[in-house]
Design an enzyme around this catalytic site. Sequence first.
Site, PDB file in Angstrom:
ATOM      1  N   GLU A 225       1.255   6.446  12.509  1.00 10.97           N
ATOM      2  CA  GLU A 225      -0.126   6.172  12.899  1.00 10.97           C
ATOM      3  C   GLU A 225      -0.370   4.671  13.126  1.00 10.97           C
ATOM      4  O   GLU A 225      -0.923   4.275  14.143  1.00 10.97           O
ATOM      5  CB  GLU A 225      -1.058   6.693  11.781  1.00 10.97           C
ATOM      6  CG  GLU A 225      -2.527   6.397  11.976  1.00 10.97           C
ATOM      7  CD  GLU A 225      -3.199   7.384  12.918  1.00 10.97           C
ATOM      8  OE1 GLU A 225      -2.485   8.158  13.570  1.00 10.97           O
ATOM      9  OE2 GLU A 225      -4.433   7.347  13.012  1.00 10.97           O
ATOM     10  N   ASP A 226       0.032   3.844  12.184  1.00  7.53           N
ATOM     11  CA  ASP A 226      -0.336   2.428  12.236  1.00  7.53           C
ATOM     12  C   ASP A 226       0.692   1.544  12.935  1.00  7.53           C
ATOM     13  O   ASP A 226       0.352   0.493  13.462  1.00  7.53           O
ATOM     14  CB  ASP A 226      -0.562   1.884  10.813  1.00  7.53           C
ATOM     15  CG  ASP A 226      -1.796   2.495  10.167  1.00  7.53           C
ATOM     16  OD1 ASP A 226      -2.549   3.170  10.888  1.00  7.53           O
ATOM     17  OD2 ASP A 226      -1.987   2.313   8.951  1.00  7.53           O
TER      18      ASP A 226
ATOM     19  N   ASP B 275     -18.272  14.095 -26.282  1.00 11.54           N
ATOM     20  CA  ASP B 275     -16.865  13.997 -25.874  1.00 11.54           C
ATOM     21  C   ASP B 275     -16.552  12.689 -25.149  1.00 11.54           C
ATOM     22  O   ASP B 275     -15.759  12.648 -24.225  1.00 11.54           O
ATOM     23  CB  ASP B 275     -16.464  15.195 -25.017  1.00 11.54           C
ATOM     24  CG  ASP B 275     -17.238  15.259 -23.716  1.00 11.54           C
ATOM     25  OD1 ASP B 275     -18.290  14.594 -23.609  1.00 11.54           O
ATOM     26  OD2 ASP B 275     -16.787  15.965 -22.803  1.00 11.54           O
TER      27      ASP B 275
ATOM     28  N   ASP C 249      -2.800   8.210  -1.505  1.00  8.65           N
ATOM     29  CA  ASP C 249      -3.187   7.211  -0.501  1.00  8.65           C
ATOM     30  C   ASP C 249      -4.628   6.757  -0.747  1.00  8.65           C
ATOM     31  O   ASP C 249      -4.934   5.568  -0.801  1.00  8.65           O
ATOM     32  CB  ASP C 249      -3.039   7.866   0.887  1.00  8.65           C
ATOM     33  CG  ASP C 249      -3.627   7.050   2.013  1.00  8.65           C
ATOM     34  OD1 ASP C 249      -3.313   5.845   2.098  1.00  8.65           O
ATOM     35  OD2 ASP C 249      -4.404   7.618   2.815  1.00  8.65           O
TER      36      ASP C 249
ATOM     37  N   HIS D 197       0.835  -1.213   0.000  1.00 11.77           N
ATOM     38  CA  HIS D 197       0.000   0.000   0.000  1.00 11.77           C
ATOM     39  C   HIS D 197       0.868   1.260   0.000  1.00 11.77           C
ATOM     40  O   HIS D 197       0.648   2.171  -0.807  1.00 11.77           O
ATOM     41  CB  HIS D 197      -0.942  -0.009   1.199  1.00 11.77           C
ATOM     42  CG  HIS D 197      -1.563   1.326   1.478  1.00 11.77           C
ATOM     43  ND1 HIS D 197      -2.432   1.938   0.600  1.00 11.77           N
ATOM     44  CD2 HIS D 197      -1.412   2.190   2.525  1.00 11.77           C
ATOM     45  CE1 HIS D 197      -2.802   3.110   1.105  1.00 11.77           C
ATOM     46  NE2 HIS D 197      -2.201   3.290   2.262  1.00 11.77           N
TER      47      HIS D 197
ATOM     48  N   HIS E  32       4.019   7.231   5.166  1.00 15.55           N
ATOM     49  CA  HIS E  32       2.822   7.950   5.617  1.00 15.55           C
ATOM     50  C   HIS E  32       1.986   7.206   6.654  1.00 15.55           C
ATOM     51  O   HIS E  32       1.248   7.818   7.413  1.00 15.55           O
ATOM     52  CB  HIS E  32       1.950   8.382   4.423  1.00 15.55           C
ATOM     53  CG  HIS E  32       1.050   7.311   3.875  1.00 15.55           C
ATOM     54  ND1 HIS E  32       1.443   6.432   2.899  1.00 15.55           N
ATOM     55  CD2 HIS E  32      -0.230   6.966   4.184  1.00 15.55           C
ATOM     56  CE1 HIS E  32       0.445   5.610   2.621  1.00 15.55           C
ATOM     57  NE2 HIS E  32      -0.586   5.915   3.379  1.00 15.55           N
TER      58      HIS E  32
HETATM   59 MN    MN Z   1      -2.471   4.826   3.847  1.00  5.94          MN
END
Ligand code: MN
Length: 310
Positions: free
Chosen positions: A76-77, A259, A138, A48, A72
């Site tokens: 946090e994780d 279009d 993300d 990811h 990123h």
């Molecule tokens: Mn993420």
Amino acid sequence: MSSTADDLIKRIDGISKKDADLVRQAYDFAKDVHKGTARYSGEPYFNHVFETAKTIADFGMSPKTVIAGLLHDSIEDEGASKDEIRERFGEETLFLVNGVTKLGKIRFRGAERHVGSLQKLFLATSQDIRVVIIKLADRLHNMKTLSYIPEEKQKRIAMETMEVYAPIAHRLGMGRITGELQDLAFPYVDHMNYEKVKALAEPKRREKNYSLAKIHKILIKELKKEKIHNVVTDYRLKHLYSIYEKLKRKDFDIDRIYDISALRILVPTVSDCYRVLGVVHSLWRPLPGRIKDYIAVPQPNGYQSIHTTI
Ligand code: MN
């Protein structure tokens, strides 16, 4: 699909050797920090952050922004240490990663009257446009893997994508990712209309794809003859959600949408633009009233080009 550090590095234009080394370090750091963590899809979590970083590189962003993409989710994780990120990758990268973490806490709850203020909050919280770009990359990967997410979460994420992320991408003039995000969210947000539009548009899109390739070939030859140089061309089929928005205004009559396929011609100067328009109109008859000069009259987001329909 290859996913080495070098696959990422070669996507960053004009990167220095020093920055390439830093990208390699961030790659190893992310791989290590997410080790043993899996996505809902079962694939390693690292995939990811790698895909996110790749998208950021393809947007033409700087090495630092790509590195922040790799990192990123690490604080946090995975509880990675801020001090370590600062020490190894610098204050600026830490600032970007922190920014992305903060943005992650803003949630769309489905109250539509707040959508506008949510977009504003999002842009204000980010402080730095690079943070928004990372968050868009993300979200793009999260949307591509949305089918693996528990069903009760899918709709909220898709709605948020449609109401907050896609409009922000649009405001930034990032048309391709706007369309991509909308198309990925569409089946979850409004399944019935998604199926309806798909059935109407797919045969058209197939047929247009074929004629477009032919037109493209003829045009390239003619531009060469006219000595218009440094031409970059690409063609695209209109995104499904964008077709849907138009169909709503055209009584769902697909033949009133002109279009569905478009050819884009990029040239170095403004006067070249008008010369190309002349070449196009001498080769194919333009449809009356369908010439739009967004060079003379730019769109509110700064978009400038000339449109014509043949
Ligand atoms: Mn993420």
